[in-house]
Motif scaffolding. Structure first.
Motif, mmCIF file in Angstrom:
data_model
loop_
_atom_site.group_PDB
_atom_site.id
_atom_site.type_symbol
_atom_site.label_atom_id
_atom_site.label_comp_id
_atom_site.label_asym_id
_atom_site.label_seq_id
_atom_site.Cartn_x
_atom_site.Cartn_y
_atom_site.Cartn_z
ATOM 1 N N UNK A 62 0.910 -1.188 -0.041
ATOM 2 C CA UNK A 62 -0.085 -0.097 0.082
ATOM 3 C C UNK A 62 0.958 1.330 0.140
ATOM 4 N N UNK A 63 0.417 2.220 -0.681
ATOM 5 C CA UNK A 63 0.881 3.465 -0.653
ATOM 6 C C UNK A 63 0.021 4.738 -0.137
ATOM 7 N N UNK A 64 0.339 5.582 0.636
ATOM 8 C CA UNK A 64 -0.580 6.655 0.963
ATOM 9 C C UNK A 64 0.090 7.980 0.480
ATOM 10 N N UNK A 65 -0.945 9.019 0.275
ATOM 11 C CA UNK A 65 -0.229 10.281 -0.140
ATOM 12 C C UNK A 65 -1.389 11.046 -0.390
ATOM 13 N N UNK A 66 -1.121 12.511 -0.331
ATOM 14 C CA UNK A 66 -1.806 13.678 -0.698
ATOM 15 C C UNK A 66 -1.225 14.459 -1.728
ATOM 16 N N UNK A 67 -1.390 14.201 -2.993
ATOM 17 C CA UNK A 67 -0.434 14.720 -3.893
ATOM 18 C C UNK A 67 -1.133 15.831 -4.704
ATOM 19 N N UNK A 68 -2.181 16.568 -3.913
ATOM 20 C CA UNK A 68 -2.975 17.521 -4.719
ATOM 21 C C UNK A 68 -2.129 18.678 -5.155
ATOM 22 N N UNK A 69 -1.365 19.067 -4.306
ATOM 23 C CA UNK A 69 -0.218 20.092 -4.523
ATOM 24 C C UNK A 69 0.196 20.014 -6.219
ATOM 25 N N UNK A 70 0.384 18.814 -6.531
ATOM 26 C CA UNK A 70 1.074 18.638 -7.787
ATOM 27 C C UNK A 70 0.193 18.937 -8.881
ATOM 28 N N UNK A 71 -1.188 18.978 -8.550
ATOM 29 C CA UNK A 71 -1.989 19.496 -9.519
ATOM 30 C C UNK A 71 -2.523 21.093 -9.468
ATOM 31 N N UNK A 72 -1.908 21.649 -8.422
ATOM 32 C CA UNK A 72 -2.009 23.015 -8.577
ATOM 33 C C UNK A 72 -3.482 23.416 -7.314
ATOM 34 N N UNK A 73 -3.628 22.365 -6.447
ATOM 35 C CA UNK A 73 -4.589 22.517 -5.651
ATOM 36 C C UNK A 73 -4.320 21.809 -4.009
ATOM 37 N N UNK A 74 -5.145 21.755 -3.293
ATOM 38 C CA UNK A 74 -5.080 21.266 -1.946
ATOM 39 C C UNK A 74 -6.075 20.053 -1.627
ATOM 40 N N UNK A 75 -5.911 19.411 -0.693
ATOM 41 C CA UNK A 75 -6.816 18.445 -0.120
ATOM 42 C C UNK A 75 -8.284 18.980 0.062
#
Length: 281
Positions: free
Chosen positions: A149-162
């Motif tokens: 399993x891998x966990x993450x919040x990569x929204x910053x890479x799309x120009x937004x936030x969670x």
């Protein structure tokens, strides 16, 4: 079903018709366990790595409502595939949304249903749990992870936030430093790092994860469903209240258990050295 309904079902693409819970397009729904007392929801968008589209989340809400109303169900398991629990929200679906649409329509508000279910919910996470997928797992009460399993919040890479609780629940689970690092860099952590940080409680081999999550659900469902709900309320309050306020709530809920038949049965069974037979009253 009438003949017309059957024809429509046959013609619709990717529709899953379940023995329990009716018709769903994006999820599989059934009851599992030896006593059929564990609600089971599997995300079913394999080509999209179980990306969370609005339709899937609305179906999830429907299924959770049904399990909440089912007196036989004492716990719920949510899982995806071995490759992905959920790789994130459906970016294609939200790509062209405007601020006015998001703010005016309160976008993502109904995604929170998982966190408001009174019955205990277990996330069985294999593969990717990124963005909305990580947020969905964190809405659950217990997270079991497969070894890969891998966990993450990569929204910053799309120009937004969670936007579905990622900045809030992740910080409460793993602390400010690691949460800030993951949110600001878009980096991922593996199952072992997630367990070490407190995000998940147990890690299992990929092929054993779901069955172990169901076993946990069965263990929970064997207890008083009424008392389990009260216990869940007390633990969740720890994230919202001061220590003094939380202790007061816990004491009131503890006192309230003495008004239930199940508390009397549980203590009587202990004294008589026999197994308790709870009736959820």
């Amino acid at each position: 079903y009438c003949l017309i309904c059957l024809v429509n079902i046959f013609l619709m693409k990717n529709v899953v018709v379940c023995v329990w819970g009716g018709q769903y397009e994006y999820i599989l729904v059934e009851k599992r366990g030896e006593q059929s007392n564990v609600g089971f929801i599997q995300l079913n968008r394999p080509k999209a790595l179980n990306a969370l589209c609005d339709g899937l989340m609305l179906e999830m809400e429907r299924a959770l409502d049904a399990f909440e109303a089912d007196a036989d169900v004492g716990a719920i398991v949510i899982t995806g595939s071995e490759r992905a629990f959920a790789a994130g929200a459906d970016i294609k679906e939200m790509q062209n949304r405007t601020f006015q649409e998001c703010y005016g329509g309160n976008f993502l508000v109904h995604w929170n249903r998982v966190s408001t279910v009174k019955k205990p919910v277990i996330a069985a996470v294999n593969g990717f749990a990124l963005g909305g997928g990580c947020e969905l797992a964190m809405m659950c009460d217990i997270i079991y992870a497969g070894e890969k399993a891998q966990f993450g919040q990569p929204e910053i890479l799309l120009g937004t936030i969670p936007g579905a609780g990622g900045t809030q629940r992740l910080t409460r689970a793993v602390g400010k430093s690691l949460a800030m690092e993951l949110v600001l860099t878009g980096d991922r952590i593996n199952a072992q790092e997630a367990k070490q940080s407190g995000l998940v409680s147990k890690i299992y081999p990929v092929d054993q994860l779901v069955s172990e999550a169901v076993k946990c659900g069965e263990k929970i469902a064997a207890n008083s469903k009424l008392i389990s709900t009260m216990a869940k309320e007390a633990v969740n309050a720890a994230f919202e209240l001061t220590l003094a306020e939380g202790n007061r709530l816990e004491k009131r809920l503890f006192h309230a258990t003495f008004a239930t038949d199940d508390r009397k049965e549980g203590m009587t069974a202990f004294v008589e050295k026999r197994k308790a037979h709870f009736k959820d009253k």
